[in-house]
Scaffold this active site. Sequence first.
Site, PDB file in Angstrom:
ATOM      1  N   PRO A   2       0.798  -1.213   0.000  1.00 40.02           N
ATOM      2  CG  PRO A   2      -0.139  -1.117   2.112  1.00 40.02           C
ATOM      3  CD  PRO A   2       0.604  -2.014   1.202  1.00 40.02           C
ATOM      4  CD  GLU A   3       4.003   2.789  -3.633  1.00 40.43           C
ATOM      5  OE1 GLU A   3       4.091   3.905  -4.167  1.00 40.43           O
ATOM      6  OE2 GLU A   3       4.582   1.783  -4.080  1.00 40.43           O
ATOM      7  CG  HIS A  96      -1.634 -13.984   8.365  1.00 40.91           C
ATOM      8  ND1 HIS A  96      -0.621 -14.675   8.993  1.00 40.91           N
ATOM      9  CD2 HIS A  96      -1.781 -14.555   7.150  1.00 40.91           C
ATOM     10  CE1 HIS A  96      -0.174 -15.627   8.179  1.00 40.91           C
ATOM     11  NE2 HIS A  96      -0.869 -15.569   7.055  1.00 40.91           N
ATOM     12  NE  ARG A 116       4.562 -10.589   2.319  1.00 35.51           N
ATOM     13  CZ  ARG A 116       4.603 -10.235   1.041  1.00 35.51           C
ATOM     14  NH1 ARG A 116       5.247  -9.148   0.671  1.00 35.51           N
ATOM     15  NH2 ARG A 116       4.016 -10.956   0.129  1.00 35.51           N
ATOM     16  CE  LYS A 158      16.257  14.821   0.800  1.00 36.05           C
ATOM     17  NZ  LYS A 158      17.094  14.303   1.902  1.00 36.05           N
TER      18      LYS A 158
END
Length: 281
Positions: A2-3, A96, A116, A158
């Site tokens: 998921p983003e 899970h 996970r 940066k």
Amino acid sequence: MPELPEVEVVRRGLAQWVTGREIAAAEVLHPRAIRRHVPGADEFAARLKGRAVLSAERRGKYLWLPLSGDGEALMAHLGMSGQLLVVDPDSPLEKHLRVRLSFEDGGPDLRFVDQRTFGHIMLSPLVAGVPAPISHIAPDPFEAAFDEAVFTSRLRAKRTEVKRALLDQSLISGVGNIYADEALWIARLHWARPTETLTRPKVAELLGAVRTVMGAALEQGGTSFDSLYVNVNGESGYFERSLEAYGRRDLPCSRCGTAIRREAFMNRSSYSCPRCQRRPR
DNA sequence: GCCTTATCCTGTGTGC
DNA sequence: TGCACACAGGATAAGG
């Protein structure tokens, strides 16, 4: 994985199905799921009991549910495989299942399921409307608070590679490996391009690509690869079929026909077109 | 203070 | 068939 678009799909589901309901009980089935909640599982459950969910909010990949009472929120990060599911209280417990919330109205549970275990949830105070532990996270590019001029200046100051900068949540939040690769493909930039060599117009083009690809993914309900990412009803999105670079090793680039390459990047993968996205010297 | 790397975790797929 | 191993990867602590 998921983003931002996937998390936003989940947020909308929570806003629809959980807002306004009073929590009856919280059950922690795996302590790792609340590892960042220092006081522990018993305290976590005790503090949730009797609280009402006021709304569902998001910044980048973080979600939170402000609670009635004293300026606290239940915050969640889905990690790689986390799911927040709204399911009938009588339905069988998922393999899970990590945390289960039940409600006073006897309606559907809110269940945190995570194979996970990279995801986590916790209770935290709100500071200026944002959970305290994520005060260092930058606004995401769909927020009004996102300042394009500040982003551009900080990125160009940066000394790193452009994809590392896109993944830096303190610079811009919500972008993960998938949408970074997609945005770089659209902007014809190689992931290793040094940030200090990007002109302001090129940064604007890249940011536009980030917004374009994440906006399109959101419209299609997000991206799914292995059914680990789903909305609160357990359904997958359709954006995977729209991906141009990510996961497309050896398949032809839709612009030029050259085979997409996969390169090792930060112990994971980066996908790009060898012709459209030339590696910097 | 900035940047990079190792670490956490488990199911799936692949090669031998 | 079974075993070993690579791989997926966000956030953070630790190292340079």
